[in-house]
Scaffold this active site. Sequence first.
Site, mmCIF file in Angstrom:
data_model
loop_
_atom_site.group_PDB
_atom_site.id
_atom_site.type_symbol
_atom_site.label_atom_id
_atom_site.label_comp_id
_atom_site.label_asym_id
_atom_site.label_seq_id
_atom_site.Cartn_x
_atom_site.Cartn_y
_atom_site.Cartn_z
ATOM 1 N N ASN A 1 0.830 -1.208 0.000
ATOM 2 C CA ASN A 1 0.000 0.000 0.000
ATOM 3 C C ASN A 1 0.860 1.252 0.000
ATOM 4 O O ASN A 1 1.914 1.282 0.623
ATOM 5 C CB ASN A 1 -0.935 -0.014 1.214
ATOM 6 C CG ASN A 1 -1.834 -1.239 1.213
ATOM 7 O OD1 ASN A 1 -1.987 -1.908 0.184
ATOM 8 N ND2 ASN A 1 -2.398 -1.548 2.363
ATOM 9 N N HIS B 1 6.056 -0.685 -2.560
ATOM 10 C CA HIS B 1 5.660 -0.025 -3.812
ATOM 11 C C HIS B 1 5.642 1.496 -3.706
ATOM 12 O O HIS B 1 5.054 2.175 -4.555
ATOM 13 C CB HIS B 1 4.296 -0.557 -4.272
ATOM 14 C CG HIS B 1 4.323 -2.001 -4.622
ATOM 15 N ND1 HIS B 1 3.190 -2.767 -4.695
ATOM 16 C CD2 HIS B 1 5.360 -2.831 -4.911
ATOM 17 C CE1 HIS B 1 3.533 -4.009 -5.027
ATOM 18 N NE2 HIS B 1 4.824 -4.075 -5.154
ATOM 19 N N SER C 1 -4.563 -9.870 -2.969
ATOM 20 C CA SER C 1 -5.078 -10.865 -3.926
ATOM 21 C C SER C 1 -3.976 -11.798 -4.410
ATOM 22 O O SER C 1 -4.243 -12.776 -5.084
ATOM 23 C CB SER C 1 -5.696 -10.134 -5.120
ATOM 24 O OG SER C 1 -4.721 -9.269 -5.702
HETATM 25 C C1 BV8 Z 1 9.041 -6.125 -11.332
HETATM 26 C C2 BV8 Z 1 2.253 1.015 -6.865
HETATM 27 C C3 BV8 Z 1 11.104 -6.668 -12.455
HETATM 28 C C4 BV8 Z 1 1.676 1.958 -7.839
HETATM 29 C C5 BV8 Z 1 1.894 -1.273 -7.657
HETATM 30 C C6 BV8 Z 1 6.073 -12.770 -12.903
HETATM 31 C C7 BV8 Z 1 4.961 -13.280 -13.499
HETATM 32 C C8 BV8 Z 1 4.051 -12.401 -14.128
HETATM 33 C C9 BV8 Z 1 4.240 -11.015 -14.142
HETATM 34 C C10 BV8 Z 1 5.350 -10.530 -13.535
HETATM 35 C C11 BV8 Z 1 6.268 -11.390 -12.940
HETATM 36 N N1 BV8 Z 1 7.234 -10.622 -12.430
HETATM 37 C C12 BV8 Z 1 6.974 -9.308 -12.693
HETATM 38 C C13 BV8 Z 1 5.834 -9.236 -13.365
HETATM 39 C C14 BV8 Z 1 5.220 -8.023 -13.828
HETATM 40 C C15 BV8 Z 1 4.413 -7.299 -12.740
HETATM 41 C C16 BV8 Z 1 3.259 -8.138 -12.230
HETATM 42 O O1 BV8 Z 1 3.317 -8.769 -11.194
HETATM 43 N N2 BV8 Z 1 2.152 -8.058 -12.987
HETATM 44 C C17 BV8 Z 1 0.907 -8.730 -12.527
HETATM 45 C C18 BV8 Z 1 -0.286 -7.850 -12.916
HETATM 46 C C19 BV8 Z 1 0.839 -10.113 -13.105
HETATM 47 N N3 BV8 Z 1 5.260 -6.927 -11.594
HETATM 48 C C20 BV8 Z 1 6.012 -5.803 -11.747
HETATM 49 O O2 BV8 Z 1 6.043 -5.138 -12.756
HETATM 50 C C21 BV8 Z 1 6.866 -5.415 -10.545
HETATM 51 N N4 BV8 Z 1 8.204 -5.115 -10.997
HETATM 52 O O3 BV8 Z 1 8.731 -7.284 -11.198
HETATM 53 O O4 BV8 Z 1 10.259 -5.681 -11.852
HETATM 54 C C22 BV8 Z 1 10.482 -6.948 -13.790
HETATM 55 C C23 BV8 Z 1 10.179 -5.870 -14.621
HETATM 56 C C24 BV8 Z 1 9.617 -6.161 -15.874
HETATM 57 C C25 BV8 Z 1 9.265 -7.486 -16.260
HETATM 58 C C26 BV8 Z 1 9.584 -8.531 -15.360
HETATM 59 C C27 BV8 Z 1 10.188 -8.266 -14.118
HETATM 60 C C28 BV8 Z 1 6.345 -4.094 -9.904
HETATM 61 C C29 BV8 Z 1 4.975 -4.295 -9.363
HETATM 62 C C30 BV8 Z 1 4.556 -3.045 -8.575
HETATM 63 C C31 BV8 Z 1 3.450 -2.295 -9.298
HETATM 64 N N5 BV8 Z 1 2.961 -1.198 -8.441
HETATM 65 N N6 BV8 Z 1 1.482 -0.242 -6.874
HETATM 66 C C32 BV8 Z 1 0.294 2.391 -7.461
HETATM 67 O O5 BV8 Z 1 -0.245 1.908 -6.452
HETATM 68 O O6 BV8 Z 1 -0.216 3.240 -8.194
HETATM 69 S S1 BV8 Z 1 1.047 -2.783 -7.594
HETATM 70 C C33 BV8 Z 1 -0.487 -2.438 -6.855
HETATM 71 O O7 BV8 Z 1 -1.350 -3.478 -7.263
HETATM 72 C C34 BV8 Z 1 -0.513 -2.478 -5.347
HETATM 73 O O8 BV8 Z 1 0.616 -1.898 -4.757
HETATM 74 C C35 BV8 Z 1 -0.595 -3.974 -5.082
HETATM 75 O O9 BV8 Z 1 0.682 -4.543 -5.140
HETATM 76 C C36 BV8 Z 1 -1.376 -4.465 -6.269
HETATM 77 C C37 BV8 Z 1 -2.805 -4.638 -5.879
HETATM 78 O O10 BV8 Z 1 -2.866 -5.839 -5.193
HETATM 79 P P1 BV8 Z 1 -3.565 -5.891 -3.727
HETATM 80 O O11 BV8 Z 1 -2.934 -4.879 -2.850
HETATM 81 O O12 BV8 Z 1 -3.554 -7.299 -3.337
HETATM 82 O O13 BV8 Z 1 -5.050 -5.353 -4.000
HETATM 83 P P2 BV8 Z 1 -6.229 -6.081 -4.808
HETATM 84 O O14 BV8 Z 1 -7.278 -5.045 -5.022
HETATM 85 O O15 BV8 Z 1 -5.699 -6.838 -5.962
HETATM 86 O O16 BV8 Z 1 -6.783 -7.186 -3.766
HETATM 87 C C38 BV8 Z 1 -7.360 -6.782 -2.544
HETATM 88 C C39 BV8 Z 1 -7.529 -8.069 -1.735
HETATM 89 O O17 BV8 Z 1 -8.026 -7.724 -0.445
HETATM 90 C C40 BV8 Z 1 -8.512 -9.056 -2.354
HETATM 91 O O18 BV8 Z 1 -7.963 -10.371 -2.250
HETATM 92 C C41 BV8 Z 1 -9.772 -8.915 -1.474
HETATM 93 O O19 BV8 Z 1 -10.464 -10.137 -1.341
HETATM 94 C C42 BV8 Z 1 -9.151 -8.519 -0.138
HETATM 95 N N7 BV8 Z 1 -10.016 -7.691 0.732
HETATM 96 C C43 BV8 Z 1 -10.846 -6.685 0.346
HETATM 97 N N8 BV8 Z 1 -11.422 -6.124 1.463
HETATM 98 C C44 BV8 Z 1 -10.902 -6.783 2.546
HETATM 99 C C45 BV8 Z 1 -10.004 -7.778 2.082
HETATM 100 N N9 BV8 Z 1 -9.333 -8.602 2.908
HETATM 101 C C46 BV8 Z 1 -9.558 -8.453 4.259
HETATM 102 N N10 BV8 Z 1 -10.398 -7.498 4.786
HETATM 103 C C47 BV8 Z 1 -11.086 -6.670 3.958
HETATM 104 N N11 BV8 Z 1 -11.909 -5.765 4.501
#
Ligand code: BV8
Length: 255
Positions: free
Chosen positions: A110, A127, A198
């Site tokens: 976050n 992040h 997630s």
């Molecule tokens: C990188 C900042 C090297 C900006 C963010 C391997 C495989 C596939 C893809 C990749 C891989 N390695 C790298 C990648 C690419 C990419 C990636 O992972 N893509 C995904 C989409 C597949 N990763 C990157 O690019 C990372 N860099 O690896 O560099 C590299 C570079 C190039 C190519 C290869 C390697 C950088 C990633 C960082 C991106 N920046 N945020 C901003 O915020 O504006 S990510 C952003 O999204 C957040 O920070 C967070 O990380 C993510 C969101 O996820 P969550 O926080 O989990 O939120 P979400 O809404 O998804 O889920 C909420 C959850 O809460 C749900 O499960 C829900 O059920 C639950 N919930 C809801 N309410 C409640 C609750 N639980 C409890 N109580 C409640 N009340």
Amino acid sequence: MNEIATNELEEKIAEARHKIVGASNIAVLTGAGISAESGVPTFRGQEGLWQNFRPEELATPEAFWKDPKLVWEWYEWRRNAVKEAKPNPGHYALAELENETPQFTLITQNIDGLHQMAGNRNIIEMHGNLWQVRCTKCGDLEENHDVPMAELPPRCPKCGEIGRPNVVWFNEIIPMEVIDGSLKAIEECDVMLIIGTSGIVEPAASMGLVAKQAGKCVIEINLEPTPSSPLYDLILQGKSGEILPLLYTTNRTYS
Ligand code: BV8
Ligand code: ZN
């Protein structure tokens, strides 16, 4: 939630409390879900959409350099959504847990700053942070809480070049010291809590697996199962703001 489910959850909470109260070193990973009860939009929730853009489309260096103003308008929207937000009982419970545990590290995805506001100290912002602006040329870093901002995009006070949010975008690498600090905390912990994420975005999504491979006890708290749930030792399904305060002894209530 029916009777059986409630009892089952209560048993699991008691088991989790037993693990946590006995732990001398705890590592925690949080995602957008822990801030949902504070009214902060999650990424994959329905309220995460902005002008029909998917966050992955805007949170990239490519999108920024194509249209810096558009991307800043998105961050302005998120700053506006977060500026009034207050920590919820889930955030406060983690701050209390840090006070009660000899070694405690909070790794968060976050960028909202609510963990700091709740009183946690040993925080790794994997992040980045929404309230910081970094110069795209000289790297000057400014704390900025103005909503609305004076100008979009903001200009660097040192060299006049445009500033960017001090966050890690998709396809940008995470600073090595951040990765090293997170892996060290996981290797040294007795118990790892994974809360409100997630488990899709890497490398954060692999941290639970790293903990299991290191033989750690991993407890997940989420409204719903995630892709890695089958790997973990205890799944507490529910709201983190309701479950976290139940995970340790002091029965102080939070307004
Ligand atoms: C990188 C900042 C090297 C900006 C963010 C391997 C495989 C596939 C893809 C990749 C891989 N390695 C790298 C990648 C690419 C990419 C990636 O992972 N893509 C995904 C989409 C597949 N990763 C990157 O690019 C990372 N860099 O690896 O560099 C590299 C570079 C190039 C190519 C290869 C390697 C950088 C990633 C960082 C991106 N920046 N945020 C901003 O915020 O504006 S990510 C952003 O999204 C957040 O920070 C967070 O990380 C993510 C969101 O996820 P969550 O926080 O989990 O939120 P979400 O809404 O998804 O889920 C909420 C959850 O809460 C749900 O499960 C829900 O059920 C639950 N919930 C809801 N309410 C409640 C609750 N639980 C409890 N109580 C409640 N009340
Ligand atoms: Zn500059």
